[in-house]
Design an enzyme around this catalytic site. Structure first.
Site, mmCIF file in Angstrom:
data_model
loop_
_atom_site.group_PDB
_atom_site.id
_atom_site.type_symbol
_atom_site.label_atom_id
_atom_site.label_comp_id
_atom_site.label_asym_id
_atom_site.label_seq_id
_atom_site.Cartn_x
_atom_site.Cartn_y
_atom_site.Cartn_z
ATOM 1 N N GLY A 154 0.805 -1.229 0.000
ATOM 2 C CA GLY A 154 0.000 0.000 0.000
ATOM 3 C C GLY A 154 0.832 1.271 0.000
ATOM 4 C CE1 TYR A 191 1.688 3.987 13.840
ATOM 5 C CE2 TYR A 191 2.288 4.705 16.034
ATOM 6 C CZ TYR A 191 1.322 4.366 15.106
ATOM 7 O OH TYR A 191 -0.007 4.429 15.462
HETATM 8 C C1 LIG Z 1 -1.967 7.302 6.985
HETATM 9 C C2 LIG Z 1 -1.409 6.126 7.713
HETATM 10 C C3 LIG Z 1 -2.150 5.538 8.727
HETATM 11 C C4 LIG Z 1 -1.665 4.439 9.412
HETATM 12 N N1 LIG Z 1 -2.421 3.892 10.416
HETATM 13 C C5 LIG Z 1 -1.968 2.798 11.065
HETATM 14 C C6 LIG Z 1 -2.740 2.166 12.070
HETATM 15 O O1 LIG Z 1 -3.851 2.583 12.376
HETATM 16 N N2 LIG Z 1 -2.228 1.067 12.681
HETATM 17 C C7 LIG Z 1 -0.996 0.570 12.362
HETATM 18 O O2 LIG Z 1 -0.587 -0.440 12.924
HETATM 19 N N3 LIG Z 1 -0.236 1.161 11.426
HETATM 20 C C8 LIG Z 1 -0.696 2.253 10.771
HETATM 21 N N4 LIG Z 1 0.078 2.818 9.809
HETATM 22 C C9 LIG Z 1 1.372 2.212 9.504
HETATM 23 C C10 LIG Z 1 1.184 1.060 8.539
HETATM 24 O O3 LIG Z 1 0.616 -0.053 9.181
HETATM 25 C C11 LIG Z 1 2.541 0.638 7.998
HETATM 26 O O4 LIG Z 1 3.148 1.717 7.348
HETATM 27 C C12 LIG Z 1 2.403 -0.547 7.051
HETATM 28 O O5 LIG Z 1 3.663 -1.133 6.883
HETATM 29 C C13 LIG Z 1 1.846 -0.105 5.724
HETATM 30 O O6 LIG Z 1 1.634 -1.173 4.870
HETATM 31 P P1 LIG Z 1 1.588 -0.882 3.305
HETATM 32 O O7 LIG Z 1 1.515 -2.177 2.612
HETATM 33 O O8 LIG Z 1 0.532 0.131 3.032
HETATM 34 O O9 LIG Z 1 2.980 -0.151 3.093
HETATM 35 P P2 LIG Z 1 4.271 -0.432 2.183
HETATM 36 O O10 LIG Z 1 4.998 0.872 2.205
HETATM 37 O O11 LIG Z 1 3.898 -0.981 0.871
HETATM 38 O O12 LIG Z 1 5.083 -1.524 2.976
HETATM 39 C C14 LIG Z 1 5.623 -1.315 4.267
HETATM 40 C C15 LIG Z 1 6.737 -2.318 4.550
HETATM 41 O O13 LIG Z 1 6.267 -3.641 4.368
HETATM 42 C C16 LIG Z 1 6.971 -4.285 3.301
HETATM 43 N N5 LIG Z 1 5.994 -5.015 2.485
HETATM 44 C C17 LIG Z 1 4.906 -4.499 1.853
HETATM 45 N N6 LIG Z 1 4.249 -5.459 1.215
HETATM 46 C C18 LIG Z 1 4.920 -6.615 1.425
HETATM 47 C C19 LIG Z 1 4.719 -7.956 0.996
HETATM 48 N N7 LIG Z 1 3.694 -8.286 0.218
HETATM 49 N N8 LIG Z 1 5.625 -8.892 1.373
HETATM 50 C C20 LIG Z 1 6.683 -8.561 2.153
HETATM 51 N N9 LIG Z 1 6.913 -7.293 2.581
HETATM 52 C C21 LIG Z 1 6.037 -6.332 2.233
HETATM 53 C C22 LIG Z 1 7.620 -3.163 2.525
HETATM 54 O O14 LIG Z 1 8.762 -3.609 1.809
HETATM 55 C C23 LIG Z 1 7.941 -2.178 3.624
HETATM 56 O O15 LIG Z 1 9.106 -2.577 4.299
HETATM 57 C C24 LIG Z 1 -0.394 3.919 9.091
HETATM 58 C C25 LIG Z 1 0.354 4.518 8.084
HETATM 59 C C26 LIG Z 1 -0.136 5.615 7.395
HETATM 60 C C27 LIG Z 1 0.690 6.275 6.327
#
Ligand SMILES: Cc1cc2nc3c(=O)[nH]c(=O)nc-3n(C[C@H](O)[C@H](O)[C@H](O)COP(=O)(O)OP(=O)(O)OC[C@H]3O[C@@H](n4cnc5c(N)ncnc54)[C@H](O)[C@@H]3O)c2cc1C
Ligand SMILES: *[C@@H]1O[C@H](CO)[C@@H](O)[C@H](O)[C@H]1NC(C)=O
Ligand SMILES: *[C@@H]1O[C@H](CO)[C@@H](O)[C@H](O)[C@H]1NC(C)=O
Ligand SMILES: *[C@@H]1O[C@H](CO)[C@@H](O)[C@H](O)[C@H]1NC(C)=O
Ligand SMILES: *[C@@H]1O[C@H](CO)[C@@H](O)[C@H](O)[C@H]1NC(C)=O
Ligand SMILES: *[C@@H]1O[C@H](CO)[C@@H](O)[C@H](O)[C@H]1NC(C)=O
Length: 534
Positions: A110, A475
């Site tokens: 995401g 975070y």
């Molecule tokens: C607006 C906002 C609100 C948030 N609210 C919350 C919340 O309420 N609770 C909470 O716990 N966190 C929250 N977060 C933090 C969020 O959970 C983390 O940033 C999470 O890692 C995001 O996942 P993503 O897939 O969207 O991000 P990405 O940036 O795609 O991935 C984050 C990390 O995970 C790895 N990754 C992604 N996909 C995979 C995969 N398929 N296999 C292996 N590794 C992978 C990436 O390489 C990177 O290291 C929030 C972040 C934001 C920006």
């Protein structure tokens, strides 16, 4: 005029120099594509899933999942190639071909990583992005109350899907609807039901991954150690996660939310002080988040602190009033502050949508990105009123950085610290998020804003956890230490690793050493293998 115009030879040389990086990129691209083809990926599929820098859609694809403008500037390092798999076989081939071409692989679901580690590397490190946004299917099984969810599905899509089949099922995960399952479950994941049901990873039953050898493995095939690591240990250190199998949890047909604000003039200090003694001990159905923001009081024109108590209660407003009058009368909650609604409406409310709006808003993937920085801390001892006042003064002096206090206790206090890689369990009152967003462009504004957050973090040292000063992996915060482009040593990784994982860090290193000793799956804060010990 004549003598100043450049010679044709010089022009040709210039042209060649300009084309050189492009042609090198082209050859990386050719090798990668040839390798995919060798992995039996049909040509027509390759051309729809592989984006080189000169592809007209490259920039759009790259930017669509950048959720922090700090990493969307001209100076931000760009990948050589983005691959957007449609099938599991594409992920297998992408892993093998990134390995073959010797490029670093960044995995993005995401794109919500607060420091952009899913799509940026240090300058000069050639890399490929594997973006899972097309892998977003969700299949629910109401007979077992479980679901298989692909990594690219968003939390909003998951909640929407659950609510479309049941009014009394939910899943404990984050509030922001555009966060994706891949990163969220990889880092632990928490939301407003954590006091009742724990983290997202406390409700994960199985996973399908692609390992460093390009094999698709489920829990049984990968074994318990690797499964333990990919559910909360930062999955990107170990594998690409294709999907997680989750357990749905029961929610009542009626839940209640409220938001009550108090400024310093309304005795916020006394109320926050009291909150610290009840927030992690009250009824497990009650979660009261505290948002703290320096503002200017509109009436007096003076700076003040606004505290907002935002709640989800898994029950109706009558029972909520009973619990609040018993445990936290100091807040002065009134029945008319409470809004009863369904669980899915509360998901809209917590994602800052109107709860009466169509649940379709949960499917919207657009996100208004700003420049931002987050950091985290854990609190195990209540802060005195004098301490709170000193913190308010510092916040008002700095100007913009806010806090989110998220209470623990309940189920979080019952799960052993080694059950998952996430170690911050019993004994915590709350977790702090430091939060700053800004819109001014440029390096000067960035430095000023980053310094403001760091100064507040430094000011908080006497109040928060020590040895190690703990941090929450979700975070992401590169200030607490990084490894150098994968040529990392155990000791570099230990610096941030013990903050995120405490005693679980060494087990993560053992798993890493077992499954990926060459450190193919790496980023600036990945788990190092023992073999890279210098
Ligand atoms: C607006 C906002 C609100 C948030 N609210 C919350 C919340 O309420 N609770 C909470 O716990 N966190 C929250 N977060 C933090 C969020 O959970 C983390 O940033 C999470 O890692 C995001 O996942 P993503 O897939 O969207 O991000 P990405 O940036 O795609 O991935 C984050 C990390 O995970 C790895 N990754 C992604 N996909 C995979 C995969 N398929 N296999 C292996 N590794 C992978 C990436 O390489 C990177 O290291 C929030 C972040 C934001 C920006
Ligand atoms: C693809 O396969 C051919 C034939 O086996 C081989 O010569 C070539 O090196 C391979 N290329 C890549 C990039 O894998
Ligand atoms: C704040 O606390 C004082 C002393 O306890 C009390 O007299 C006053 O009414 C309170 N103010 C508000 C706005 O609650
Ligand atoms: C949603 O609709 C209900 C019923 O019409 C109403 O009572 C409630 O105030 C509305 N909520 C919001 C936040 O607008
Ligand atoms: C519902 O959400 C959409 C999309 O966010 C928005 O445009 C619309 O104004 C909202 N409607 C209401 C009544 O809030
Ligand atoms: C709640 O916080 C107190 C400190 O005020 C701590 O002693 C206690 O262990 C915490 N409870 C849980 C369940 O973590």
């Amino acid at each position: 005029m004549e003598e100043t115009s450049p010679s044709p030879f010089f022009l040709l040389l210039l042209l060649l120099l300009l084309l050189l990086p492009l042609s090198m990129a082209a050859s990386d691209y050719d090798t990668f594509v040839q390798c995919l083809s060798n992995q039996s990926i049909p040509q027509n599929q390759i051309s729809t899933i592989v984006y080189a820098q000169n592809n007209p859609s490259f920039t759009t694809i790259l930017q669509s999942y950048i959720r922090n403008r700090r990493f969307a500037t001209a100076a931000t390092p760009k990948p050589l190639i983005i691959i957007t798999p449609l099938y599991e076989t594409h992920v297998q081939a992408a892993v093998l071909c990134s390995k073959l071409t010797g490029k670093q692989l960044k995995i993005r679901s995401g794109g919500h990583d607060y420091d952009g580690l899913s799509y940026v590397t240090a300058a000069g490190v050639p890399f490929i992005i594997l973006d899972t946004f097309n892998l977003r299917s969700i299949s629910l099984d109401t007979t077992t109350n479980t679901a298989w969810v692909q990594s690219g599905a968003t939390l909003g899509e998951l909640y929407f899907k659950i609510a479309s089949i049941s009014k009394t099922h939910g899943f404990p995960a984050g509030a922001c609807s555009t966060v994706a399952v891949g990163g969220h479950l990889g880092c632990g994941g928490y939301g407003n039901m954590l006091r009742k049901y724990g983290l997202s990873v406390d409700n994960v039953l199985d996973a399908r991954i692609v390992d460093v050898n390009g094999r698709v493995l489920d829990r049984k095939a990968m074994g318990e150690d690797l499964f333990w690591a990919v559910a909360g240990g930062g999955a990107a250190s170990f594998a690409v996660v294709l999907s997680y199998k989750i357990m749905l949890v029961p929610v009542p047909e009626t839940v209640t939310v409220f938001r009550v604000e108090k400024t310093l003039e309304q005795n916020a200090t006394d109320i926050v002080y009291r909150w610290q003694f009840v927030a992690n001990k009250t009824d497990n159905d009650l979660f009261v988040r505290l948002l703290i923001q320096p503002i200017v009081n509109k009436q007096t024109g003076k700076k003040t602190i606004r505290t907002s108590f935002i709640s989800l209660f898994l029950g109706d407003s009558n029972r909520l009033m009973t619990v609040m009058n018993r445990d936290f009368p100091e807040l002065g909650l009134q029945k008319q502050d409470c809004m009863e609604m369904s669980w899915i409406q509360s998901a809209l409310y917590w994602a800052n949508f109107d709860p009466n709006n169509s649940t379709n808003v949960l499917l919207d993937r657009t996100y208004a990105a700003t420049f931002s920085k987050r950091k985290s801390d854990y609190l195990q001892t209540p802060i005195s009123k004098v301490g709170l006042e000193s913190i308010w003064n510092k916040m008002m002096e700095l100007g913009k950085t806010g806090f989110v206090f998220n209470p623990y206790g309940g189920r979080m206090g019952e799960i052993p610290a080694a059950a998952t890689p996430f170690p911050h369990r019993a004994g915590n009152i709350f977790k702090i998020q430091y939060s700053l967003n800004w819109d001014e462009e440029g390096v000067a504004a960035e430095n000023q804003n980053l310094n403001q957050v760091r100064e507040l973090y430094s000011f908080m040292t006497p109040f928060v956890s020590k040895f190690p000063r703990e941090s929450f992996l979700c975070y992401r915060d590169v200030d607490i230490g990084i490894t150098q482009n994968g040529k990392d040593s155990y000791s570099e990784g230990k610096v941030f690793g013990e903050k995120y994982f405490k005693g679980n860090f060494d087990r993560l290193v053992k798993v890493k050493t077992m499954v990926d000793p060459q450190n193919f799956f790496r980023n600036e804060q990945s788990i190092p293998p023992f073999s890279s010990k210098k």
